[in-house]
Design a protein around this motif. Sequence first.
Motif, short mmCIF file in Angstrom:
data_model
loop_
_atom_site.label_atom_id
_atom_site.label_comp_id
_atom_site.label_asym_id
_atom_site.label_seq_id
_atom_site.Cartn_x
_atom_site.Cartn_y
_atom_site.Cartn_z
N MET A 1 -8.80 -0.09 -97.42
CA MET A 1 -8.42 -1.15 -97.86
C MET A 1 -7.45 -1.09 -99.25
O MET A 1 -6.82 -2.69 -99.76
N GLU A 2 -6.12 -1.05 -99.12
CA GLU A 2 -4.86 -1.10 -99.00
C GLU A 2 -4.93 -1.93 -97.95
O GLU A 2 -3.80 -2.77 -98.31
N ILE B 1 -4.23 -9.18 -97.17
CA ILE B 1 -5.01 -9.85 -96.30
C ILE B 1 -5.95 -11.17 -97.68
O ILE B 1 -5.68 -12.05 -97.36
N LEU B 2 -5.73 -10.30 -98.82
CA LEU B 2 -6.94 -11.77 -99.43
C LEU B 2 -6.16 -12.82 -99.80
O LEU B 2 -6.14 -13.63 -100.02
N PRO B 3 -4.32 -12.67 -100.69
CA PRO B 3 -3.38 -14.10 -100.61
C PRO B 3 -4.06 -14.85 -99.94
O PRO B 3 -4.00 -15.99 -99.59
N VAL B 4 -3.65 -14.00 -98.57
CA VAL B 4 -3.95 -15.31 -97.21
C VAL B 4 -5.24 -16.13 -96.99
O VAL B 4 -4.77 -17.35 -97.19
N ILE B 5 -6.15 -14.94 -97.24
CA ILE B 5 -7.28 -15.96 -97.46
C ILE B 5 -7.55 -16.89 -98.90
O ILE B 5 -7.57 -18.37 -98.84
N ASP B 6 -6.52 -16.58 -99.87
CA ASP B 6 -6.50 -17.63 -101.26
C ASP B 6 -5.69 -18.93 -100.68
O ASP B 6 -5.91 -19.86 -101.03
N ASN B 7 -4.56 -18.48 -100.21
CA ASN B 7 -4.10 -19.48 -100.20
C ASN B 7 -4.89 -21.08 -98.75
O ASN B 7 -4.98 -21.69 -98.83
N LEU B 8 -4.97 -20.12 -97.97
CA LEU B 8 -5.92 -20.86 -96.89
C LEU B 8 -7.07 -21.90 -97.08
O LEU B 8 -7.96 -22.72 -97.01
N ILE C 1 -16.88 -5.91 -91.74
CA ILE C 1 -16.85 -4.62 -91.60
C ILE C 1 -16.72 -3.94 -93.21
O ILE C 1 -16.71 -3.37 -93.81
N GLY C 2 -17.66 -5.22 -94.12
CA GLY C 2 -18.24 -5.14 -95.56
C GLY C 2 -17.28 -5.56 -96.58
O GLY C 2 -17.66 -4.89 -97.51
N VAL C 3 -16.16 -6.34 -96.57
CA VAL C 3 -15.86 -7.11 -97.62
C VAL C 3 -16.83 -8.07 -97.97
O VAL C 3 -16.58 -9.21 -96.64
N GLY D 1 -13.29 -12.55 -106.85
CA GLY D 1 -13.78 -11.35 -106.52
C GLY D 1 -14.01 -10.46 -105.33
O GLY D 1 -15.20 -11.35 -104.55
N TYR D 2 -13.79 -9.25 -104.34
CA TYR D 2 -14.21 -8.81 -103.05
C TYR D 2 -14.53 -7.02 -103.78
O TYR D 2 -13.91 -6.58 -104.36
#
Length: 218
Positions: free
Chosen positions: A114-115, A120-127, A160-162, A201-202
């Motif tokens: 999770m850490e 990685i989530l901010p990178v997805i946001d920017n994409l 992987i569960g996300v 949210g994820y």
Amino acid sequence: MAKRSMNEKLKNLKQEQEDAKLPAEQKIVATDGDDRAGTPVSIDEEIDINPEDRPKPIPKKNRRGSKQMQQELEAAKEAAEGNKEKYTRLLSEFDNMRARNQKENAEMSDRGSMETLKKILPVIDNLERALDSVTEEEMNSFEEGIEKIYRQLMDTLEEIGVVPMNAVGKEFDPTYHNAVIHETDENREDENIVSEEMQKGYMYKDQVLRHAMVKVVN
């Protein structure tokens, strides 16, 4: 004459046995005789049994079925049952400990994952922002390639569960949502409904990876 001689011989033999205190097992093997009185017999051989060769009697306290033996047998049975109960309890404790260790190891692994995923989530946001800023008319081969990479990334995360919460249209739940804007809409009959996600949210498996920042309509 023969009768008296035989009687005397038997009498003398009996006396000798009594004098020597011979055991009762001493026997006289006789042939050509009859148990009727006055019947002549002939003695072929005498068999002597040594008293020391006789089996010794078992002490009463050691005889099978004695009270002490029964008590010892019952005590042995109780000890065996006690050992079986201890073994069963230890085996159960071992299984519980192994299950706890497996659960703790899995939880530690999930926390570490999770850490990493949170970074990685901010990178997805920017994409997603970059792709949303491009209209279909402006889409070229480069943007299409980026979108394909984004879809591949989201599919991999799902494996992987996300998964995203997709909170829009759902009832506000502070367990999953973080309300940053509240609005009032008199035309709506329902309340506390998420009308917009300010930030996705994820979920990671059954845990909240990141709360959704949402707008709530009352």
